[in-house]
Motif scaffolding. Sequence first.
Motif, PDB file in Angstrom:
ATOM      1  N   PHE A 145      14.590  -1.546   2.211  1.00  0.00           N
ATOM      2  CA  PHE A 145      15.264  -0.999   2.839  1.00  0.00           C
ATOM      3  C   PHE A 145      14.499  -0.540   4.141  1.00  0.00           C
ATOM      4  O   PHE A 145      13.406   0.178   4.164  1.00  0.00           O
ATOM      5  CB  PHE A 145      15.967   0.250   2.460  1.00  0.00           C
ATOM      6  N   LYS A 146      15.146  -1.127   5.585  1.00  0.00           N
ATOM      7  CA  LYS A 146      14.049  -0.771   6.732  1.00  0.00           C
ATOM      8  C   LYS A 146      15.061   0.111   7.482  1.00  0.00           C
ATOM      9  O   LYS A 146      16.099  -0.220   7.960  1.00  0.00           O
ATOM     10  CB  LYS A 146      13.817  -2.119   7.163  1.00  0.00           C
ATOM     11  N   CYS A 147      14.246   1.108   8.254  1.00  0.00           N
ATOM     12  CA  CYS A 147      14.996   1.787   9.161  1.00  0.00           C
ATOM     13  C   CYS A 147      13.910   1.545  10.297  1.00  0.00           C
ATOM     14  O   CYS A 147      12.729   1.677  10.359  1.00  0.00           O
ATOM     15  CB  CYS A 147      14.689   3.363   8.711  1.00  0.00           C
ATOM     16  N   GLY A 148      14.619   0.855  11.503  1.00  0.00           N
ATOM     17  CA  GLY A 148      14.015   0.586  12.473  1.00  0.00           C
ATOM     18  C   GLY A 148      13.881   1.687  13.651  1.00  0.00           C
ATOM     19  O   GLY A 148      14.641   2.553  14.021  1.00  0.00           O
ATOM     20  N   ILE A 149      12.574   2.084  14.187  1.00  0.00           N
ATOM     21  CA  ILE A 149      12.397   3.073  15.342  1.00  0.00           C
ATOM     22  C   ILE A 149      12.450   2.469  16.709  1.00  0.00           C
ATOM     23  O   ILE A 149      11.926   1.466  17.016  1.00  0.00           O
ATOM     24  CB  ILE A 149      10.962   3.779  15.239  1.00  0.00           C
ATOM     25  N   VAL A 150      13.562   2.711  17.340  1.00  0.00           N
ATOM     26  CA  VAL A 150      13.887   1.966  18.640  1.00  0.00           C
ATOM     27  C   VAL A 150      13.863   3.131  19.835  1.00  0.00           C
ATOM     28  O   VAL A 150      14.011   4.262  19.540  1.00  0.00           O
ATOM     29  CB  VAL A 150      15.215   1.155  18.534  1.00  0.00           C
ATOM     30  N   ASN A 197      10.866   1.662   4.275  1.00  0.00           N
ATOM     31  CA  ASN A 197      10.138   1.016   5.169  1.00  0.00           C
ATOM     32  C   ASN A 197      10.427   1.375   6.553  1.00  0.00           C
ATOM     33  O   ASN A 197      11.673   1.352   6.813  1.00  0.00           O
ATOM     34  CB  ASN A 197      10.294  -0.449   4.877  1.00  0.00           C
ATOM     35  N   LEU A 198       9.474   1.819   7.384  1.00  0.00           N
ATOM     36  CA  LEU A 198       9.716   2.239   8.888  1.00  0.00           C
ATOM     37  C   LEU A 198       9.288   1.143   9.522  1.00  0.00           C
ATOM     38  O   LEU A 198       8.072   0.694   9.322  1.00  0.00           O
ATOM     39  CB  LEU A 198       9.141   3.569   9.211  1.00  0.00           C
ATOM     40  N   VAL A 199       9.873   0.650  10.412  1.00  0.00           N
ATOM     41  CA  VAL A 199       9.546  -0.475  11.329  1.00  0.00           C
ATOM     42  C   VAL A 199       9.488   0.141  13.069  1.00  0.00           C
ATOM     43  O   VAL A 199      10.569   0.572  13.651  1.00  0.00           O
ATOM     44  CB  VAL A 199      10.260  -1.592  11.381  1.00  0.00           C
ATOM     45  N   ASP A 200       8.148  -0.038  13.434  1.00  0.00           N
ATOM     46  CA  ASP A 200       8.400   0.289  14.924  1.00  0.00           C
ATOM     47  C   ASP A 200       8.289  -0.790  15.718  1.00  0.00           C
ATOM     48  O   ASP A 200       7.742  -1.830  15.731  1.00  0.00           O
ATOM     49  CB  ASP A 200       6.681   0.926  15.071  1.00  0.00           C
ATOM     50  N   ASN A 256      18.357  -2.089   8.747  1.00  0.00           N
ATOM     51  CA  ASN A 256      19.245  -1.562   7.789  1.00  0.00           C
ATOM     52  C   ASN A 256      19.951  -0.398   8.436  1.00  0.00           C
ATOM     53  O   ASN A 256      21.074  -0.075   8.291  1.00  0.00           O
ATOM     54  CB  ASN A 256      19.083  -1.333   6.398  1.00  0.00           C
ATOM     55  N   ALA A 257      19.011   0.317   9.419  1.00  0.00           N
ATOM     56  CA  ALA A 257      19.343   1.576   9.973  1.00  0.00           C
ATOM     57  C   ALA A 257      18.543   1.699  11.102  1.00  0.00           C
ATOM     58  O   ALA A 257      17.438   1.274  11.099  1.00  0.00           O
ATOM     59  CB  ALA A 257      19.361   2.812   9.221  1.00  0.00           C
ATOM     60  N   LEU A 258      18.977   2.466  12.098  1.00  0.00           N
ATOM     61  CA  LEU A 258      18.048   2.684  13.377  1.00  0.00           C
ATOM     62  C   LEU A 258      17.891   4.224  13.642  1.00  0.00           C
ATOM     63  O   LEU A 258      18.560   4.815  13.589  1.00  0.00           O
ATOM     64  CB  LEU A 258      18.959   2.095  14.576  1.00  0.00           C
TER      65      LEU A 258
END
Length: 362
Positions: free
Chosen positions: A3-8, A69-72, A98-100
């Motif tokens: 599961f990925k949460c993207g930091i935008v 999982n956090l994604v920069d 999966n979310a932002l």
Amino acid sequence: MGFKCGIVGLPNVGKSTLFNAITKSSIPAENFPFCTIEPNIGVVEVPDSRLDQLQNIIQSKKVIPASLNLVDIAGLVKGASEGEGLGNSFLSNIREMNALAHVVRCFDDPNITHVDGEVDAVRDAEVINLELVFADLSTLSRRREKIEKKVRSGDKALSEELILIDKCEELLQKGNFLDETSFNEDEIQIVRSFQLLTMKPIFYIANISDGYHSDKHFKNLKNYAESMYQDVIPVQIKLEEEISVLDETEKKEFLLLEGIEEPALNKIIRKGFKILGLETFFTAGPNELRAWTINKGSLAPQAAGKIHTDFERGFIKAETISFNDFISLGGESAAKENGKLRLEGKDYVVKDGDIIHFKFNV
């Protein structure tokens, strides 16, 4: 779990500093646009006080929390949907999330460059949101071109898809994000196949500062987010980074001195976990106490499959105790004696916090 949460957010709003603080890593966080080129990925533990309560009773040799999982992701600029800046790469990276978590700068500081010259929290949030809308309109336009010929030849299934494309475009052209509540169950399955960016759950992180004026920007962002039924978490990102490098004893002393209940980073991680529609169940024993991540509404065999595929394939039953019963009665033995250990079958919907022991046979 994947599961990925993207930091935008725009360049220079504090995304990479936030990522550093949450993941305790040391990626660059410099004061110029596009410092982040390739997305940085970090696995973070999901803070859960229930693990401490369970461990006080069980005293397992090992405790393993749930993770996320956090994604920069590289900073976005106006025109990204048309390839400006790192637009194509940025949008491609977002599509995999999966979310932002949308970081918005909410303080003035002449020493920190702003990509548009001055801070305006609502305008900055709208830049990102509009680029996502434009990208989705482009996606839908390309999809329309591919299926229109087939529709004219009499493909009824694609006729329904074309109607949904019209519906999505109408909503997006008003500047609205798409929401699954706008569609029935059959429509949702089709719309999901479009892989639209504005369908992703999103929340805002307001980067505030004690040292500079923040109130006006934060209030404006909060009002804007509420108009879109989205949440805002205020965070002093630089302070959180400083807290994150302290050892546990120093961290507790600092938080106590400042009157802070917990690091704001914990709230961000939990919000990301919740917005993804995830829940936790526990397995507990003398050797290991572990939190497992499942989608909300998962059935017992699906939960068992998170441990091992054989558990799902050969599922027989799930010995289940609710978290509250386990804690209030002081453990499994007392729960069993008081009739609080239940035998659940294949149709049981796992509840958040359940302590489960699976029986299976392969």
